[in-house]
Scaffold this active site. Structure first.
Site, short mmCIF file in Angstrom:
data_model
loop_
_atom_site.label_atom_id
_atom_site.label_comp_id
_atom_site.label_asym_id
_atom_site.label_seq_id
_atom_site.Cartn_x
_atom_site.Cartn_y
_atom_site.Cartn_z
N ASP A 165 0.84 -1.20 0.00
CA ASP A 165 0.00 0.00 0.00
C ASP A 165 0.88 1.25 0.00
O ASP A 165 2.03 1.20 -0.43
CB ASP A 165 -0.96 -0.04 1.20
CG ASP A 165 -2.28 0.64 0.92
OD1 ASP A 165 -2.26 1.84 0.59
OD2 ASP A 165 -3.33 -0.01 1.03
N HIS A 167 -3.81 6.14 3.16
CA HIS A 167 -4.49 4.93 2.67
C HIS A 167 -3.92 3.66 3.32
O HIS A 167 -4.65 2.80 3.81
CB HIS A 167 -4.35 4.89 1.15
CG HIS A 167 -5.19 3.89 0.44
ND1 HIS A 167 -4.79 2.58 0.24
CD2 HIS A 167 -6.42 3.98 -0.13
CE1 HIS A 167 -5.73 1.94 -0.43
NE2 HIS A 167 -6.74 2.77 -0.66
N SER A 199 -11.20 -0.63 -1.38
CA SER A 199 -9.92 -0.60 -0.67
C SER A 199 -10.08 -0.93 0.81
O SER A 199 -9.18 -1.49 1.42
CB SER A 199 -9.30 0.79 -0.76
OG SER A 199 -8.64 0.97 -1.97
#
Ligand SMILES: *[C@@H]1O[C@H](CO)[C@@H](O)[C@H](O)[C@H]1NC(C)=O
Ligand SMILES: *[C@@H]1O[C@H](CO)[C@@H](O)[C@H](O)[C@H]1NC(C)=O
Ligand SMILES: *[C@@H]1O[C@H](CO)[C@@H](O)[C@H](O)[C@H]1NC(C)=O
Ligand SMILES: *[C@@H]1O[C@H](CO)[C@@H](O)[C@H](O)[C@H]1NC(C)=O
Ligand SMILES: *[C@@H]1O[C@H](CO)[C@@H](O)[C@H](O)[C@H]1NC(C)=O
Ligand SMILES: *[C@@H]1O[C@H](CO)[C@@H](O)[C@H](O)[C@H]1NC(C)=O
Length: 748
Positions: free
Chosen positions: A136, A201, A532
């Site tokens: 990620d 994220h 996600s």
């Protein structure tokens, strides 16, 4: 420059576009040259990489080679012209050459909602041996989600490492590893060459999968609760392969491959990747290739299906060895009331954490207060510089929100206004976090508000602070990508759905909540939506299942999660299984599925042969020079992959299609068990299973059966579905059966 070497002449190639306007030299781009499986001799392999380029007269080979992969697979990335790439692809030993491309990146109450409560049973000792590898945008090591109080040293099998790195406080016994891969150039000025998460994220997804239990997590007092991952005792390893570029982050093939390679070599148990490679061909898809190598080493890869819904066939990460996850909503949402001076109330969306100081503010439409007459068109969109500041001050402004322009509440606040009512018919899939009092409404509501503004001399209104409300659930998020599988007609995708709407989890201190310039709101936790966020829910569940069954294969874990998922309502989700696959994950049931549909490397290679891929393409995926399909085809047809769901694509418009699905189930429940089949067939479809009873005994732990699906052509609908469930007194092993007609592309 006239040497007749096989590789050099391309440098002379010029492309002329719009004659005389633009001249583009045949530019060198980064390609990935792939040889297959990890080499025995790593140094020799690195030398081979240089030799390949030398043979092509690329003199400065060290300059050209950007990265050599010599661990789990044998490959290199190099700057090549198209022609050089073509020539190299024909060289002996080279399995494939494909361009390096960049791909988009596509908690809390959500665990209770799917039944994994804080008091759920756990194998704590095993769980602390589980390592969740996350590919990620990096991680926030100082986050409470990754503190190591009470953790012992990393499991003995761990071979990874962690810095030291710039701007990174370091790993501990919870966050046991961190690496970054930025192989194709420097990061943008907003990012840092370090595993630190500047985007937010990666911190968010990693904490959803395996974050610690953190009490009192919330965003502005909303979504208050305990933030935790599925396996709070498990370890986390972050592989930063996604980098901030402009407003979002993206992940290049070569970095993704390097991340997979490192995670596999370091000894992680599951890999979670909330991004997709949009190349449909498995042989050129970095995630398909990386995850195949992971599977070979017993590591299941869980990936997000993409946020391109509700368009049909928008689903990504379609390879059958990947567990592909769609996003569902849970039973909580936000409301955002706008109360007008006439007492009328409208509901908007978004998250506005501002308490109004007055009961009412003067309300004005941006269209009515342009700075100059010429600005009128822009002022209805409250575009920066188009509004008359003296008429904004102290007021609530109603504006249309145009895509790609600064957020209207931000513009209004900058001029001394109170906040904004933003009208849009293009709602972002993320709940919008407002930087000033704000709400988002559709054009129907917008017209009503506009009507009110022009119906009185003193229009007024107020946007109330966002409240959390209970809503009916579960449902598939509209943004969640849909089937049918655009690559393999016989494989149902997504496999399952998991919570992915308004998920509260950890965040980075390096970015404001909106990431917008001038936003001064920061928080340790934030709310994000997307497949996600759904993906790491399932990665965490896979880790949870593995902590009970450390010896299960990746396919067995995937089967357990798929066959125990809760079927969802076709009425609420009119795309049916194309939206939710087998249904909503159920972690507790996944621990004890009764039977599993197992698969191994050979199963997948046979599948790829049946899909009609060339031996060479299959070689690319599996990591060998070529695969001889004729020695592998068992003659069962391409429905023969032992997949835990079944999908039949109808042929003609006229004739009945017959699908034959051979499957084998392995007993993982009590050795002495009897299962009976229950079939549900949709109208116009006949489904039979033989035998209808499966008997397992200590000596017979696997049983084969055959499902025959006979379907008449479907006139009006594109897709219908039924199911097969094997039932014992203690278990239900359910597989959806999907029957659909490939929609023909309209031709003019
Ligand atoms: C990263 O570290 C450098 C050197 O210590 C420092 O100048 C810079 O501000 C840091 N960046 C961030 C985003 O913290
Ligand atoms: C607009 O929003 C209102 C309030 O949420 C809702 O009732 C209405 O159905 C929406 N209209 C359209 C066309 O989506
Ligand atoms: C894969 O599974 C099949 C069927 O169970 C078995 O015959 C075969 O030996 C296995 N192959 C490998 C590489 O484990
Ligand atoms: C592929 O396998 C078939 C059947 O086993 C065999 O006849 C053929 O020679 C093989 N081809 C190659 C190129 O090895
Ligand atoms: C469709 O079915 C009809 C009646 O069974 C038959 O006459 C016709 O030839 C079929 N058409 C095609 C294209 O198969
Ligand atoms: C399975 O079917 C057999 C034969 O119809 C029946 O005797 C048995 O009770 C069934 N078992 C279960 C678990 O339903």
């Amino acid at each position: 420059m006239s040497r007749s070497s096989p590789c050099t002449h391309s440098n002379l190639l010029l492309l002329v576009i719009f004659a005389g306007l633009t001249l583009i030299n045949a530019e060198k781009k980064v390609y990935i040259v792939y040889f297959g499986d990890g080499p025995d001799d790593k140094q020799a392999a690195a030398q081979t990489h240089q030799d390949v380029l030398s043979k092509c007269d690329i003199v400065d080979t060290e300059e050209s080679i950007v990265h050599s992969y010599t661990k789990s697979f044998n490959a290199f990335a190099a700057k090549l012209s198209e022609d050089e790439a073509q020539k190299i692809s024909e060289m002996e030993g080279v399995v494939s050459v494909f361009p390096n491309r960049h791909h988009k990146l596509h908690t809390t109450r959500s665990w209770d909602f799917i039944g994994l409560t804080q008091t759920a049973r756990r194998q704590l000792k095993q769980e602390s041996n589980i390592i969740v590898g996350v590919l990620d945008s990096g991680i926030t090591p100082q986050s409470e989600s990754f503190a190591d109080d009470g953790f012992g040293p990393p499991p003995a099998k761990w071979k990874g490492s962690c810095g030291p790195f710039a701007n990174f406080s370091g790993c501990n016994n919870k966050l046991i590893g961190a690496k970054y891969f930025k192989l194709d150039g420097k990061p943008s000025p907003e990012d840092i060459l370090s595993p630190v998460d500047v985007e937010g994220h990666g911190t968010h997804t990693a904490s959803i999968a395996a974050g610690n239990i953190v009490q009192n997590a919330n965003l502005f007092g909303l979504k208050k609760g305990t933030a935790r991952g599925a396996v709070p005792s498990a370890r986390v390893a972050m592989y930063k392969v996604c980098w901030v570029t402009g407003p979002t982050a993206d992940c290049s093939d070569m970095d993704v491959l390097a991340g997979f390679e490192a995670a596999i070599a370091d000894g992680v148990d599951v890999i979670s990747i909330s991004s997709s490679d949009d190349k449909l061909n498995y042989a050129e898809n970095s995630i398909a290739i990386g995850s195949f190598h992971a599977m070979k080493k017993g590591i299941l890869t869980i990936a997000s299906g993409g946020n391109e819904g509700p368009d049909e066939s928008s689903i990504l990460n379609n390879a059958p060895w990947i567990l592909t996850v769609g996003a569902s909503g849970i039973d909580r949402s936000f409301t955002n009331k706008v109360v007008l001076g006439n007492g009328k109330t409208f509901l908007g969306s978004g998250l506005s954490a501002f308490d109004p100081k007055q009961k009412n503010y003067p309300l004005v439409s941006g269209a009515d207060i342009p700075k100059t007459k010429a600005d009128k068109e822009y002022s209805s969109f409250c575009v920066e510089g188009s509004l008359d500041p003296t008429k904004v001050k102290g007021k609530l402004v109603y504006c249309k929100q145009a895509i790609g322009t600064p957020r209207v509440e931000f513009v209004v606040k900058g001029l001394g206004g109170i906040g904004a009512i933003a009208e849009s018919n293009d709602f972002p899939h993320n709940t919008q976090i407002f930087t000033a009092p704000g709400t988002m409404i559709n054009d129907t509501v917008g017209q009503a508000i506009d009507g009110y503004i022009h119906s009185t001399k003193t229009p007024s209104g107020v946007i109330q602070r966002t409240e959390e409300v209970k809503i009916p659930a579960p449902f598939v998020a509209s943004f969640s990508s849909r089937g049918p599988n655009p690559v393999s007609q016989h494989i149902l995708k997504p496999d399952v759905v998991a919570p992915g709407v308004d998920i509260l989890a950890s965040y980075t201190p390096l970015r404001s909540l909106t990431g917008l310039k001038g936003d001064t709101q920061f928080s340790k936790f934030t709310i994000v939506s997307g497949t996600s966020m759904a993906c790491p829910h399932v990665s965490g569940i896979a880790a949870y299942v593995k902590s009970f069954h450390p010896d299960w294969s990746p396919a067995a874990i995937k089967s357990a999660i798929t066959t125990t998922a809760k079927p969802m309502s076709k009425r609420v989700n009119n795309d049916g299984e194309f939206a939710y696959g087998a249904g909503l994950v159920d972690p507790l049931r996944a621990l004890s599925p009764g039977l599993v549909y197992d698969m191994n490397e050979t199963s997948y290679i046979q599948f790829l042969c049946h899909e009609g891929l060339s031996g060479k393409s299959i070689g690319t995926i599996v990591g060998s020079k070529s695969v001889n399909c004729s020695s592998l085809l068992p003659g069962l047809g391409n429905d023969a992959l032992n997949y835990p769901t079944m999908q039949l694509s109808l042929k003609g418009k006229n004739e009945t299609t017959v699908g034959v699905f051979w499957r084998t189930v392995t007993n993982v429940g009590p050795a002495q068990s009897v299962y009976n089949a229950t079939i549900e067939a949709p109208q116009g479809v006949e489904i039979t299973v033989t035998p209808t009873t499966l008997v397992f005994s200590p000596t017979v732990q696997a049983q084969r059966f055959k499902v025959v699906v006979k379907a008449k052509p479907m006139a009006s609908t594109q897709m219908v579905s039924g199911s097969l469930a094997w039932r014992s007194p203690r278990h239900i092993v359910r597989s959806p059966i999907v029957i659909y007609t490939m929609r023909m592309k309209e031709t003019a």
